[in-house]
Write an enzyme that holds these catalytic residues in place. Structure first.
Site, mmCIF file in Angstrom:
data_model
loop_
_atom_site.group_PDB
_atom_site.id
_atom_site.type_symbol
_atom_site.label_atom_id
_atom_site.label_comp_id
_atom_site.label_asym_id
_atom_site.label_seq_id
_atom_site.Cartn_x
_atom_site.Cartn_y
_atom_site.Cartn_z
ATOM 1 N N GLU A 265 -23.433 63.534 -81.717
ATOM 2 C CA GLU A 265 -22.321 64.126 -82.456
ATOM 3 C C GLU A 265 -21.163 63.165 -82.289
ATOM 4 O O GLU A 265 -20.758 62.864 -81.168
ATOM 5 C CB GLU A 265 -22.015 65.493 -81.859
ATOM 6 C CG GLU A 265 -21.046 66.288 -82.672
ATOM 7 C CD GLU A 265 -20.102 67.043 -81.777
ATOM 8 O OE1 GLU A 265 -20.545 67.733 -80.870
ATOM 9 O OE2 GLU A 265 -18.891 66.886 -81.991
ATOM 10 N N CYS A 302 -13.224 67.438 -81.679
ATOM 11 C CA CYS A 302 -14.049 66.878 -82.761
ATOM 12 C C CYS A 302 -13.769 67.579 -84.070
ATOM 13 O O CYS A 302 -14.054 67.047 -85.142
ATOM 14 C CB CYS A 302 -15.513 66.956 -82.398
ATOM 15 S SG CYS A 302 -15.921 68.348 -81.358
HETATM 16 P P1 NAP Z 1 -17.734 57.419 -75.827
HETATM 17 O O1 NAP Z 1 -16.844 56.339 -75.442
HETATM 18 O O2 NAP Z 1 -18.697 57.140 -76.925
HETATM 19 O O3 NAP Z 1 -18.553 57.832 -74.509
HETATM 20 C C1 NAP Z 1 -19.534 58.865 -74.493
HETATM 21 C C2 NAP Z 1 -20.593 58.500 -73.459
HETATM 22 O O4 NAP Z 1 -21.427 57.456 -73.975
HETATM 23 C C3 NAP Z 1 -20.056 57.960 -72.149
HETATM 24 O O5 NAP Z 1 -20.920 58.357 -71.125
HETATM 25 C C4 NAP Z 1 -20.100 56.458 -72.347
HETATM 26 O O6 NAP Z 1 -20.188 55.742 -71.143
HETATM 27 C C5 NAP Z 1 -21.378 56.309 -73.137
HETATM 28 N N1 NAP Z 1 -21.390 55.141 -74.024
HETATM 29 C C6 NAP Z 1 -20.453 54.801 -74.948
HETATM 30 N N2 NAP Z 1 -20.833 53.699 -75.603
HETATM 31 C C7 NAP Z 1 -22.027 53.325 -75.089
HETATM 32 C C8 NAP Z 1 -22.922 52.249 -75.347
HETATM 33 N N3 NAP Z 1 -22.660 51.331 -76.267
HETATM 34 N N4 NAP Z 1 -24.051 52.174 -74.632
HETATM 35 C C9 NAP Z 1 -24.338 53.108 -73.682
HETATM 36 N N5 NAP Z 1 -23.522 54.129 -73.389
HETATM 37 C C10 NAP Z 1 -22.387 54.250 -74.075
HETATM 38 O O7 NAP Z 1 -16.987 58.741 -76.230
HETATM 39 P P2 NAP Z 1 -15.773 59.506 -75.509
HETATM 40 O O8 NAP Z 1 -15.325 58.783 -74.308
HETATM 41 O O9 NAP Z 1 -16.166 60.916 -75.307
HETATM 42 O O10 NAP Z 1 -14.645 59.550 -76.611
HETATM 43 C C11 NAP Z 1 -14.160 58.421 -77.191
HETATM 44 C C12 NAP Z 1 -14.198 58.595 -78.701
HETATM 45 O O11 NAP Z 1 -15.263 59.454 -79.117
HETATM 46 C C13 NAP Z 1 -12.962 59.231 -79.249
HETATM 47 O O12 NAP Z 1 -11.995 58.284 -79.514
HETATM 48 C C14 NAP Z 1 -13.482 59.921 -80.505
HETATM 49 O O13 NAP Z 1 -13.405 59.069 -81.594
HETATM 50 C C15 NAP Z 1 -14.899 60.197 -80.261
HETATM 51 N N6 NAP Z 1 -15.234 61.581 -80.034
HETATM 52 C C16 NAP Z 1 -15.706 62.276 -81.065
HETATM 53 C C17 NAP Z 1 -16.129 63.569 -80.873
HETATM 54 C C18 NAP Z 1 -16.702 64.327 -81.988
HETATM 55 O O14 NAP Z 1 -17.366 65.287 -81.733
HETATM 56 N N7 NAP Z 1 -16.508 63.970 -83.216
HETATM 57 C C19 NAP Z 1 -16.056 64.154 -79.633
HETATM 58 C C20 NAP Z 1 -15.579 63.405 -78.592
HETATM 59 C C21 NAP Z 1 -15.182 62.114 -78.806
HETATM 60 P P3 NAP Z 1 -18.877 55.472 -70.251
HETATM 61 O O15 NAP Z 1 -18.570 56.759 -69.580
HETATM 62 O O16 NAP Z 1 -19.315 54.436 -69.292
HETATM 63 O O17 NAP Z 1 -17.810 55.008 -71.186
#
Ligand code: NAP
Length: 525
Positions: A265, A302
């Site tokens: 998501e 989200c």
């Molecule tokens: P995120 O940076 O994508 O991180 C989510 C999880 O995935 C974390 O455990 C992260 O590890 C891991 N991860 C991220 N990129 C990865 C990769 N390339 N390879 C392996 N693992 C990876 O998301 P977030 O921190 O929750 O939020 C950041 C962004 O997500 C926001 O700016 C927003 O745009 C979006 N968001 C969207 C929703 C939605 O439902 N639409 C909800 C929440 C967030 P680490 O902990 O080591 O970083």
């Protein structure tokens, strides 16, 4: 409970030797103790081996045992009391009431899935009895039930440190389905992850379940998280977070020798359509409610309303005036992480620099790491020309698209990517336009609301928190509500098996008393 900074691998707690992760005080940017030792590839191997060996025993646990396990996790989370609430507040900058509410939702989700397991509905047991006398050919005896997919990897989100994290909806639905779970802890709230992880680990022990039913790994880089998705013993992935993170994991999963489903998501701007008669009748009321929804959780939902669509009219002008006044009084709010704050500022700057975008208003300025809310507008023709205006700005920023006609409003809807939600504000005189828009919105969004905003996601049986890409990677699924269990199940048919070899749910005697669909007719005991 003193935090240890350790990985939880089955019933063991072990200090990872692969770098460190620190929680960060969201308000001050200071490092929080303890340091979390990153898991090594050997730790990953052990967690996967344990999950794999737990799978067969865990997937066939009796409904009462598995439901009781989910209820114990819920109780153990409640028993963490204020320690959990306070650590979570420090790590995320979210206020107490929000975290307490989210804990209630998390516990409620676990209990909901316990009831789903007890009901047996999720098995979808079907029996087409043999018809030996059927002409021209006899019919075979065919029976179907759902079984668990296998060990599941879960990546929680930063913005729901309880409800979409270690014991959140993905974990609860996977465990309910009969899948062991390995969680990759989110680096934005490691202490919260450990506390909830220990509550889960304790529940596994209390119910004498195989220790590999649950593990929690901290990753100081990307190797462990990506290695988890690539591991052949993992059979599905649940993810909530960024589009970049979700698509990276989708690629890994798709390129394995045995590709597996990724339920990610990701990104959604949740269009809000303000129809003409509704604006004429109550522009100011809608504007107030919109600004409240935009400010919830500093816009880090989200389902935050990142896009407003309306046709030019005196009602729209009143809406903009009223929204601008309400926004000017909105306080800046601490954002979840320095990284999310930085991305938000960059998104707002991009709107400010865009030659066709006008700033309508902004909220009060704040201190370090505090997001300042902002509202922008653009005319429909310019919006249609520039795809970059459709990207998610995660935080309290929104863009109003001023359309020159209902036809242009429809063209703007057509141009949108997949969304988690779409809201329509309408009055009686808008019914005809709404009737034309609804079939278009159905193709864009997982949930359509009338006269409301997508923030506040009810956890129930009829909820869809999903939608076409990029809101999710698989539009056939939901990550919230009881239907989320379907992501971690697959159907198996049994043809002409003797009764004693059939799973209990498919036996004529139906000893477990599950609902069975016999020749298409649902029988409930
Ligand atoms: P995120 O940076 O994508 O991180 C989510 C999880 O995935 C974390 O455990 C992260 O590890 C891991 N991860 C991220 N990129 C990865 C990769 N390339 N390879 C392996 N693992 C990876 O998301 P977030 O921190 O929750 O939020 C950041 C962004 O997500 C926001 O700016 C927003 O745009 C979006 N968001 C969207 C929703 C939605 O439902 N639409 C909800 C929440 C967030 P680490 O902990 O080591 O970083």
């Amino acid at each position: 409970m003193a935090l240890s900074g350790q990985n939880l691998i089955g019933q063991l707690a072990s200090t990872g030797q692969n770098g460190h992760i620190w929680g960060i005080n969201a308000a001050t940017g200071e490092k929080l103790e303890p340091a979390y030792g990153g898991a090594t590839l050997e730790d990953l191997e052990r967690a996967c081996a344990l999950a794999n060996s737990a799978f067969n025993a865990y997937r066939e646990t009796a409904a009462d045992v598995r439901a009781g396990f989910l209820e114990t996790i819920a109780q153990n989370i409640l028993d963490l009391g204020d320690e959990l609430i306070e650590r979570c507040m420090i790590e995320t900058g979210l206020p107490r009431a929000r975290i307490e509410g989210e804990r209630g939702r998390t516990v409620g989700q676990l209990r909901l899935f316990a009831s789903v397991v007890r009901s047996g509905d999720y098995l979808d047991a079907r029996i087409d009895p043999a018809q030996p006398d059927r002409k021209p050919l006899p019919r075979v005896d065919l029976r179907l039930r759902n079984i668990a997919l296998g060990p599941v990897a879960v990546f929680g989100a930063s913005n729901f440190p309880l409800a979409f994290s270690v014991a959140g909806g993905d974990t609860a639905s996977a465990l309910a389905a009969g899948c062991p779970v390995i969680v990759k802890a989110h680096s934005a709230h490691p202490g919260t992850c450990e506390l909830v992880g220990r509550a889960l680990q304790k529940a596994v022990k209390a119910h004498a379940l195989p220790e590999g039913t649950f593990s929690l790994l901290f990753d100081s880089g990307r190797n462990v998280g990506q290695g988890l998705v690539a591991d052949k013993r993992i059979k599905a992935v649940g993810f909530t977070g960024s589009r970049g993170g979700g698509t990276a994991l989708m690629h890994i999963a798709a390129n394995r020798p045995e590709p597996i489903p990724v339920y990610a998501e990701m990104s959604s701007i949740n269009p809000v359509l303000l129809l003409p008669q509704a604006l004429q009748a109550r522009a100011e009321t809608i504007a107030q409610a919109f600004i409240t929804a935009l400010g919830m959780g500093a816009g880090q939902f989200c389902t935050s309303p990142g896009l407003v669509l309306a046709v030019e009219s005196p009602g729209l002008a009143r809406f903009l005036d009223s929204a601008a006044q309400a926004l000017a009084n909105s306080p800046a709010q601490t954002m979840l992480t320095p990284g999310i704050y930085k991305s938000y500022c960059q998104g707002v700057e991009a709107f400010k620099r865009h030659p066709q975008v006008t700033q309508v208003a902004e909220g009060q300025a704040g201190g370090t790491h505090q997001g300042q809310a902002a509202l922008f507008s653009v005319v429909g023709a310019d919006f249609l020309q520039d795809e970059s205006l459709r990207a998610e700005v995660f935080g309290s920023a929104s863009l109003v698209v001023r359309c020159d006609s209902p036809a242009q409003l429809q063209a703007v809807v057509e141009s949108l990517e997949g969304q988690l939600t779409a809201s329509v504000h309408l009055a009686d005189g808008d019914r005809e336009l709404a009737r034309r828009l609804l079939p278009m919105l159905e193709l864009k969004a997982g949930r359509i609301l009338a006269n409301g905003f997508g923030t506040g996601v009810e956890v129930g049986h009829a909820m869809v928190h999903g939608g076409p890409f990029p809101s999710t990677s698989d539009p056939r699924s939901t990550s919230v509500g009881s239907l989320a269990i379907a992501r971690f199940l697959r159907p198996v048919s049994y043809q002409d098996l003797p009764q004693e070899l059939l799973p209990e749910a498919l036996q004529d005697a139906n000893p477990a008393g599950v609902p069975q669909r016999i020749d298409g007719q649902l029988n409930r005991l």
